[in-house]
Design an enzyme around this catalytic site. Sequence first.
Site, mmCIF file in Angstrom:
data_model
loop_
_atom_site.group_PDB
_atom_site.id
_atom_site.type_symbol
_atom_site.label_atom_id
_atom_site.label_comp_id
_atom_site.label_asym_id
_atom_site.label_seq_id
_atom_site.Cartn_x
_atom_site.Cartn_y
_atom_site.Cartn_z
ATOM 1 N N GLU A 61 -9.413 5.903 7.862
ATOM 2 C CA GLU A 61 -7.982 6.103 7.656
ATOM 3 C C GLU A 61 -7.606 7.364 6.886
ATOM 4 O O GLU A 61 -6.601 8.006 7.226
ATOM 5 C CB GLU A 61 -7.399 4.883 6.945
ATOM 6 C CG GLU A 61 -7.422 3.629 7.786
ATOM 7 C CD GLU A 61 -7.008 2.396 7.001
ATOM 8 O OE1 GLU A 61 -5.998 1.791 7.364
ATOM 9 O OE2 GLU A 61 -7.698 2.060 6.023
ATOM 10 N N ARG A 94 0.835 -1.209 0.000
ATOM 11 C CA ARG A 94 0.000 0.000 0.000
ATOM 12 C C ARG A 94 0.867 1.255 0.000
ATOM 13 O O ARG A 94 0.475 2.284 -0.578
ATOM 14 C CB ARG A 94 -0.965 -0.007 1.181
ATOM 15 C CG ARG A 94 -1.984 1.121 1.123
ATOM 16 C CD ARG A 94 -3.033 1.021 2.220
ATOM 17 N NE ARG A 94 -4.124 0.126 1.887
ATOM 18 C CZ ARG A 94 -5.271 0.508 1.325
ATOM 19 N NH1 ARG A 94 -5.455 1.777 0.988
ATOM 20 N NH2 ARG A 94 -6.229 -0.360 1.093
#
Length: 805
Positions: free
Chosen positions: A759, A357
């Site tokens: 997030e 990621r």
Amino acid sequence: MNTRDNHAPLSRDAEDDPRALAADAVADTTAATLPQPAGSGSGEVRPRVAGTSQAHESARAQVSGGATYIDDIPEVRGTLHAAPILSNVAHGRLRGIDAAAALAMPGVVDVVLHHDVSGDKMLAAFAHDEPVFAFDTVQHVGQVVGLVVARSAMQARRAARKVLLDIDPLPALMTAREAHAAGSYVLPPVTVARGDAPGALARARHTLSGNLKVGGQEHFYLEGQIAYALPLEQDQWWIHSSTQHPGEVQHWVAHALGVANHAVRVECRRMGGGFGGKETQAGHLAVWAALAAKKTGHPVKLRLDRDDDFMVTGKRHPFEYDWQAGFDDDGLLTALDLTMLAECGFSADLSGPVADRAVFHADNAYYLSDVVVRSHRCKTNTQSHTAYRGFGGPQGVIVIEAILGDIARHLGLDALDVRLRNLYGITERNVTHYQMTVEDNILQPLLARLEETSDYRRRRAQIEAWNADSPIVKRGLSITPVKFGISFTATLFNQAGALVHVYTDGSVQVNHGGTEMGQGLHTKVAQIVADELGLDFADIRMTASDTAKVPNASATAASSGTDLNGRAAQFAARQVRDNIAAYIAGQDGCKPAEVRFFAGQVISPTSSRAFPDVVGAAYAARVQLWSDGFYRTPKIHYDKHTLTGRPFYYFSYGAACCEVALDMLTGESRVLKVDILHDVGRSINPAIDIGQIEGGFVQGMGWLTTEELVWNARGVLATHAPSTYKIPATGDIPEHLRVDLWPEPNREDNVFGSKAVGEPPFMLAIAVYEALREAVAAGRGDGRPVLLKAPATAESLLRALGGLE
């Protein structure tokens, strides 16, 4: 008639009541614009529970002390308590364990070691590289070698410290650079490239190179890691676990005990915070407690104290970077060569997808034409680092923002102009370096709106004037954007299940595979179900996450909790509603689509009945009043070997404008003012979303300013308690903290038109880091690159200013 400007952001400021403002604004924008579900009737706007600022479903219980956490569960008679035996050496051969002194202490019942593991002695992690208990070797200070089991927690903890370990020390690797130089990795490296980065660098009008070091972060959940294992009949097990992933805990416990998954039930009503730290690593506690329970034949509770929690559990991955960038006179990136060194600790844990990621988010909001990104997953003799809010995204975003900041200062340009110059486009320059087309881009209008509402240009001029007249205190101002991909990068986890039960009195119980850690997931799901059935929020009761109800559930992570579980619960509720509608249609001689569920009533063209009365009659007619629901995210796919494809369903966007002050003599800094504009799609619960944005930003601010992890030369984590590890406190929150919500609904077919919120706001705090670098540059005034290690503590800032060697 709805007269609100649909492009005006919803506002929260210190002078306003944020919850009322947000609720009123969303109510205004949703009622007239949302399509009505099937069976809602034509022409009538149905009042909605979703879209309003309902209080958190456990709020009253939490503030009154009535909410049950695992340590509050009444203990079964005979319950024992366990404490971990920890390695005091960073790396070495484990030659022996002497527990005689511990076993002689009052209340001590037994010691549990690696030979007591009845199943696999390695945890059921995907890399199969981490032992349940250390044997043969120890690989970090704080690695668990075994347990002491006693009649009280304090007796167990005192005795655990009396266990003697015979360890022959071996050389230890403590940083990512050391590990990289030694060729020490937990997983193979990954490279993603597009175009010709070396050739583009050679042709570039300007080039810059640099390096960056960004530290890790302790999760510091209020409720520490805890598990309570109860043996049941016929070798079955009931595990209470403070976990974001009950299904994985079930699998890990079964694997370690040598039983089938169906013999293990894992339950979690709520956590006192998680932030990713309880995605995999809650499984360790559950396994250890279950093994102790199996050996002793008693229920066993294992609750780590704060110091042990720090020493045992993993953190956010520290990263180091080397980069070289090419760009033109206007700051447009024409080439980028980037190497990432992820410090993973002694085992893989989730380091693979975390590092992936980071690669995916190395572009953040910007088009990279000719680029190569290399990612090395480095094995060190520290705790095995794990998931943390953002899951590698922050480590990707910060480096590209730092690069653009350096380019702007090198060229003497405003950093915001350089960022705007590099943004993704709408029809061109809109494909990521991993070959996903950015289809929902709102970056340019969002940044333009924040530039206007934060009064950026005028404040920039004021700060330049201030800095010219202030020799000691310098100020910095920065706007940075966020583009964050939403979905698990491991495609198989993008699925969810739920159960909706309607009882004969008309009350509703909902269970789903997600977990509640304070983020409001249960509250949002209850709102969605209430709308589907035309009921009030108070009519919906949420129950504990439980592997005996919804099997094989994914972790509550990747910001996807509401997207997945909310939609699954919506589908389950819709099935029950359709069953009832078909029954009423048969009674009243109409079509099921003509039956509406409205304000606690079930309305057909010829009658209106109270929902409880209809439910009672439907039960008597043997109509199914419960259903399951299942949802899997559409459109996503990617090649995990090349890291190309469409790993994300959609992107969430945001931007923050942050102003800071820096004392040139002491390195002390303060965040003075924050303006945030963030995209949550159509908000299901504005109060919760605003709270998540505020909390995520402040936690990100802590990562980049005060939360420093320090390992000494012996591999001991020196910052292992609140006395030495500093999370942001109330005094660190700026007086001006304004949050606006971008009002456009999600362009993808997501539940209620919402977007994930957990997030993405974390990375808004990178604007604080960049503002501090602006202040350092103003203080030095020499035009040289600003090398600022994160977190930007007073010590780091003094070094950047040239005041410390």
